[in-house]
Write an enzyme that holds these catalytic residues in place. Structure first.
Site, PDB file in Angstrom:
ATOM      1  N   GLU A 164       0.736  -1.236   0.032  1.00 15.81           N
ATOM      2  CA  GLU A 164       0.097   0.048  -0.091  1.00 15.81           C
ATOM      3  C   GLU A 164       0.827   1.310  -0.017  1.00 15.81           C
ATOM      4  O   GLU A 164       1.968   1.408   0.545  1.00 15.81           O
ATOM      5  CB  GLU A 164      -0.857  -0.046   1.185  1.00 15.81           C
ATOM      6  CG  GLU A 164      -1.822  -1.206   1.273  1.00 15.81           C
ATOM      7  CD  GLU A 164      -2.651  -0.974   2.799  1.00 15.81           C
ATOM      8  OE1 GLU A 164      -3.501  -2.250   2.834  1.00 15.81           O
ATOM      9  OE2 GLU A 164      -2.522  -0.362   3.605  1.00 15.81           O
ATOM     10  N   CYS A 175      -0.830   6.433  10.228  1.00 16.94           N
ATOM     11  CA  CYS A 175       0.301   5.506  10.744  1.00 16.94           C
ATOM     12  C   CYS A 175       0.032   4.150  11.292  1.00 16.94           C
ATOM     13  O   CYS A 175      -0.801   3.925  12.099  1.00 16.94           O
ATOM     14  CB  CYS A 175       0.745   6.325  11.987  1.00 16.94           C
ATOM     15  SG  CYS A 175       2.065   7.403  11.304  1.00 16.94           S
TER      16      CYS A 175
END
Ligand code: SAH
Length: 357
Positions: A88, A338
């Site tokens: 990703e 994150c």
């Protein structure tokens, strides 16, 4: 088969010369590949050359299998590699342009407790061309071209993986992406985030790289750091800071320290004073990026302090004369935040499996 994206323009020129093709063909191939084309779509080259390339290399090593667009405009790309692994990238829009957070490995060996990327351990390193391809496809998605006409202006190597654990491919990628005839993204616009592989930080400096070095510090004493980052058993915080000082003195680039706040673990308001005293022994300019823990990424049970407290923490650092800000959180609703990369894939692996398998 290897992707031709692992090769620099000069290396492609050498290959082409061996095929007795004129040198300018190399640039046509290179431009085509960087615009996201397959060999077949590069119409200017001869049939013979096309066949040679197709028999020896792959062109695009990634394909987009899904995109998720957040309310704040952040876009998460889910890419499939030729071996069916999935990675990703996250694309964020800022006033000055687009910044992309790229992955450097499939999975990760570092196994930080709060991070989703290492849940499964390391699967494999990405090649330089596979890291580059994340930028090529995102730039194409935005209808960007090359040089001044590129849409992506900044890169953060902060996705899945530990970049310094894949040193050769990541540094080759830095050379490819900063090449003047390609994306021409200067190293000053590239951040490399590491949990602190000390010997590789020295090597990065000695090899002449000048990216913004970003250290996932997250604690100011080794015992606390060890409680959630296994790498802290190998390198002490002092080792890391000495390496950062060396990097700073070589590059004159301010070092950024990431500090993810974890409730009752590293969130004391004494930290400002501790950091001030710890860092004064080192000759470097630095900044602290305070991150709000994303609780949903791991299996750790670690708790967030919340955003309000993060601001208080930053104020305390600032009062101690330390440059610090709270990191903006983008793309939370699409799990682009994150530590989230790879999690959805691991949970819903079957969604992305190839039907032919
Ligand atoms: N391996 C590299 C880059 C990948 S992690 C590194 O350690 O820096 C990128 C950043 O996201 C690191 O600072 C990491 O500590 C942080 N991170 C990972 N999981 C997180 C989570 N659940 N919440 C907040 N930050 C996280």
């Amino acid at each position: 088969m290897e992707t031709l994206l692992n090769y620099s323009l000069e290396e492609i020129e050498n290959l082409i010369a061996k095929q007795n093709e004129p040198k300018f063909r190399a640039e046509q191939i290179y431009n085509g590949l960087y615009l996201g084309k397959s060999f077949n779509e590069i119409t200017t080259i001869s049939q013979n050359l096309k066949i040679y390339l197709q028999q020896n290399f792959t062109s695009q090593p990634l394909s987009i299998i899904d995109t998720k667009i957040s309310k704040d405009g952040t876009i998460k790309f889910i890419f499939k590699l030729l071996d069916n692994n999935v990675i990703e990238s996250v694309l964020m829009k800022y006033e000055y342009g687009y910044s992309i957070c790229v992955s450097s490995q499939v999975g990760c060996n570092m196994r930080c407790k709060f991070c989703a990327s290492g849940l499964d351990g390391l699967v494999r390193n990405l090649s330089s061309g596979e890291i580059l391809a994340q930028i090529i496809l995102a730039n194409k998605f935005l209808d960007g071209k090359l040089g001044e006409k590129r849409k992506i202006t900044n890169i953060v190597i902060m996705g899945s993986g530990e970049p310094l654990d894949n040193y050769d491919n990541v540094t080759k990628f830095l050379k490819l992406v900063s090449h003047p005839k390609g994306f021409n993204i200067s190293e000053r616009n590239i951040s490399l985030s590491t949990c602190g592989l000390v010997d590789k930080i020295y090597k990065l400096a000695d090899d002449g790289f000048k990216v913004t070095l970003t250290i996932s510090l997250h604690a100011t004493n080794d015992q606390t750091r060890k409680s959630f980052m296994p790498i802290a058993r190998r390198y002490t915080i002092k080792d890391i800071l000495s390496a950062c000082e060396y990097y700073y003195l070589k590059t004159k680039r301010r070092v950024v320290f990431e500090y993810t706040l974890i409730k009752d673990v590293n969130d004391s308001l004494n930290e400002g004073n501790i950091i001030k005293n710890l860092f004064k022994r080192y000759n470097m300019s630095y900044h602290f990026n305070i991150i709000v823990l994303n609780e949903n990424s791991g299996i750790s049970g670690l708790k967030s302090t919340g955003r309000e407290f993060a601001r208080k923490f930053v104020n305390n650092l600032n009062k101690n004369g330390i440059s610090a800000t709270v990191r903006r959180t983008m793309g939370q609703d699409i799990e682009g935040a994150c530590g989230m990369l790879r999690k959805r894939f691991l949970e819903n692996e079957s969604d992305y499996r190839n039907d032919e398998e």
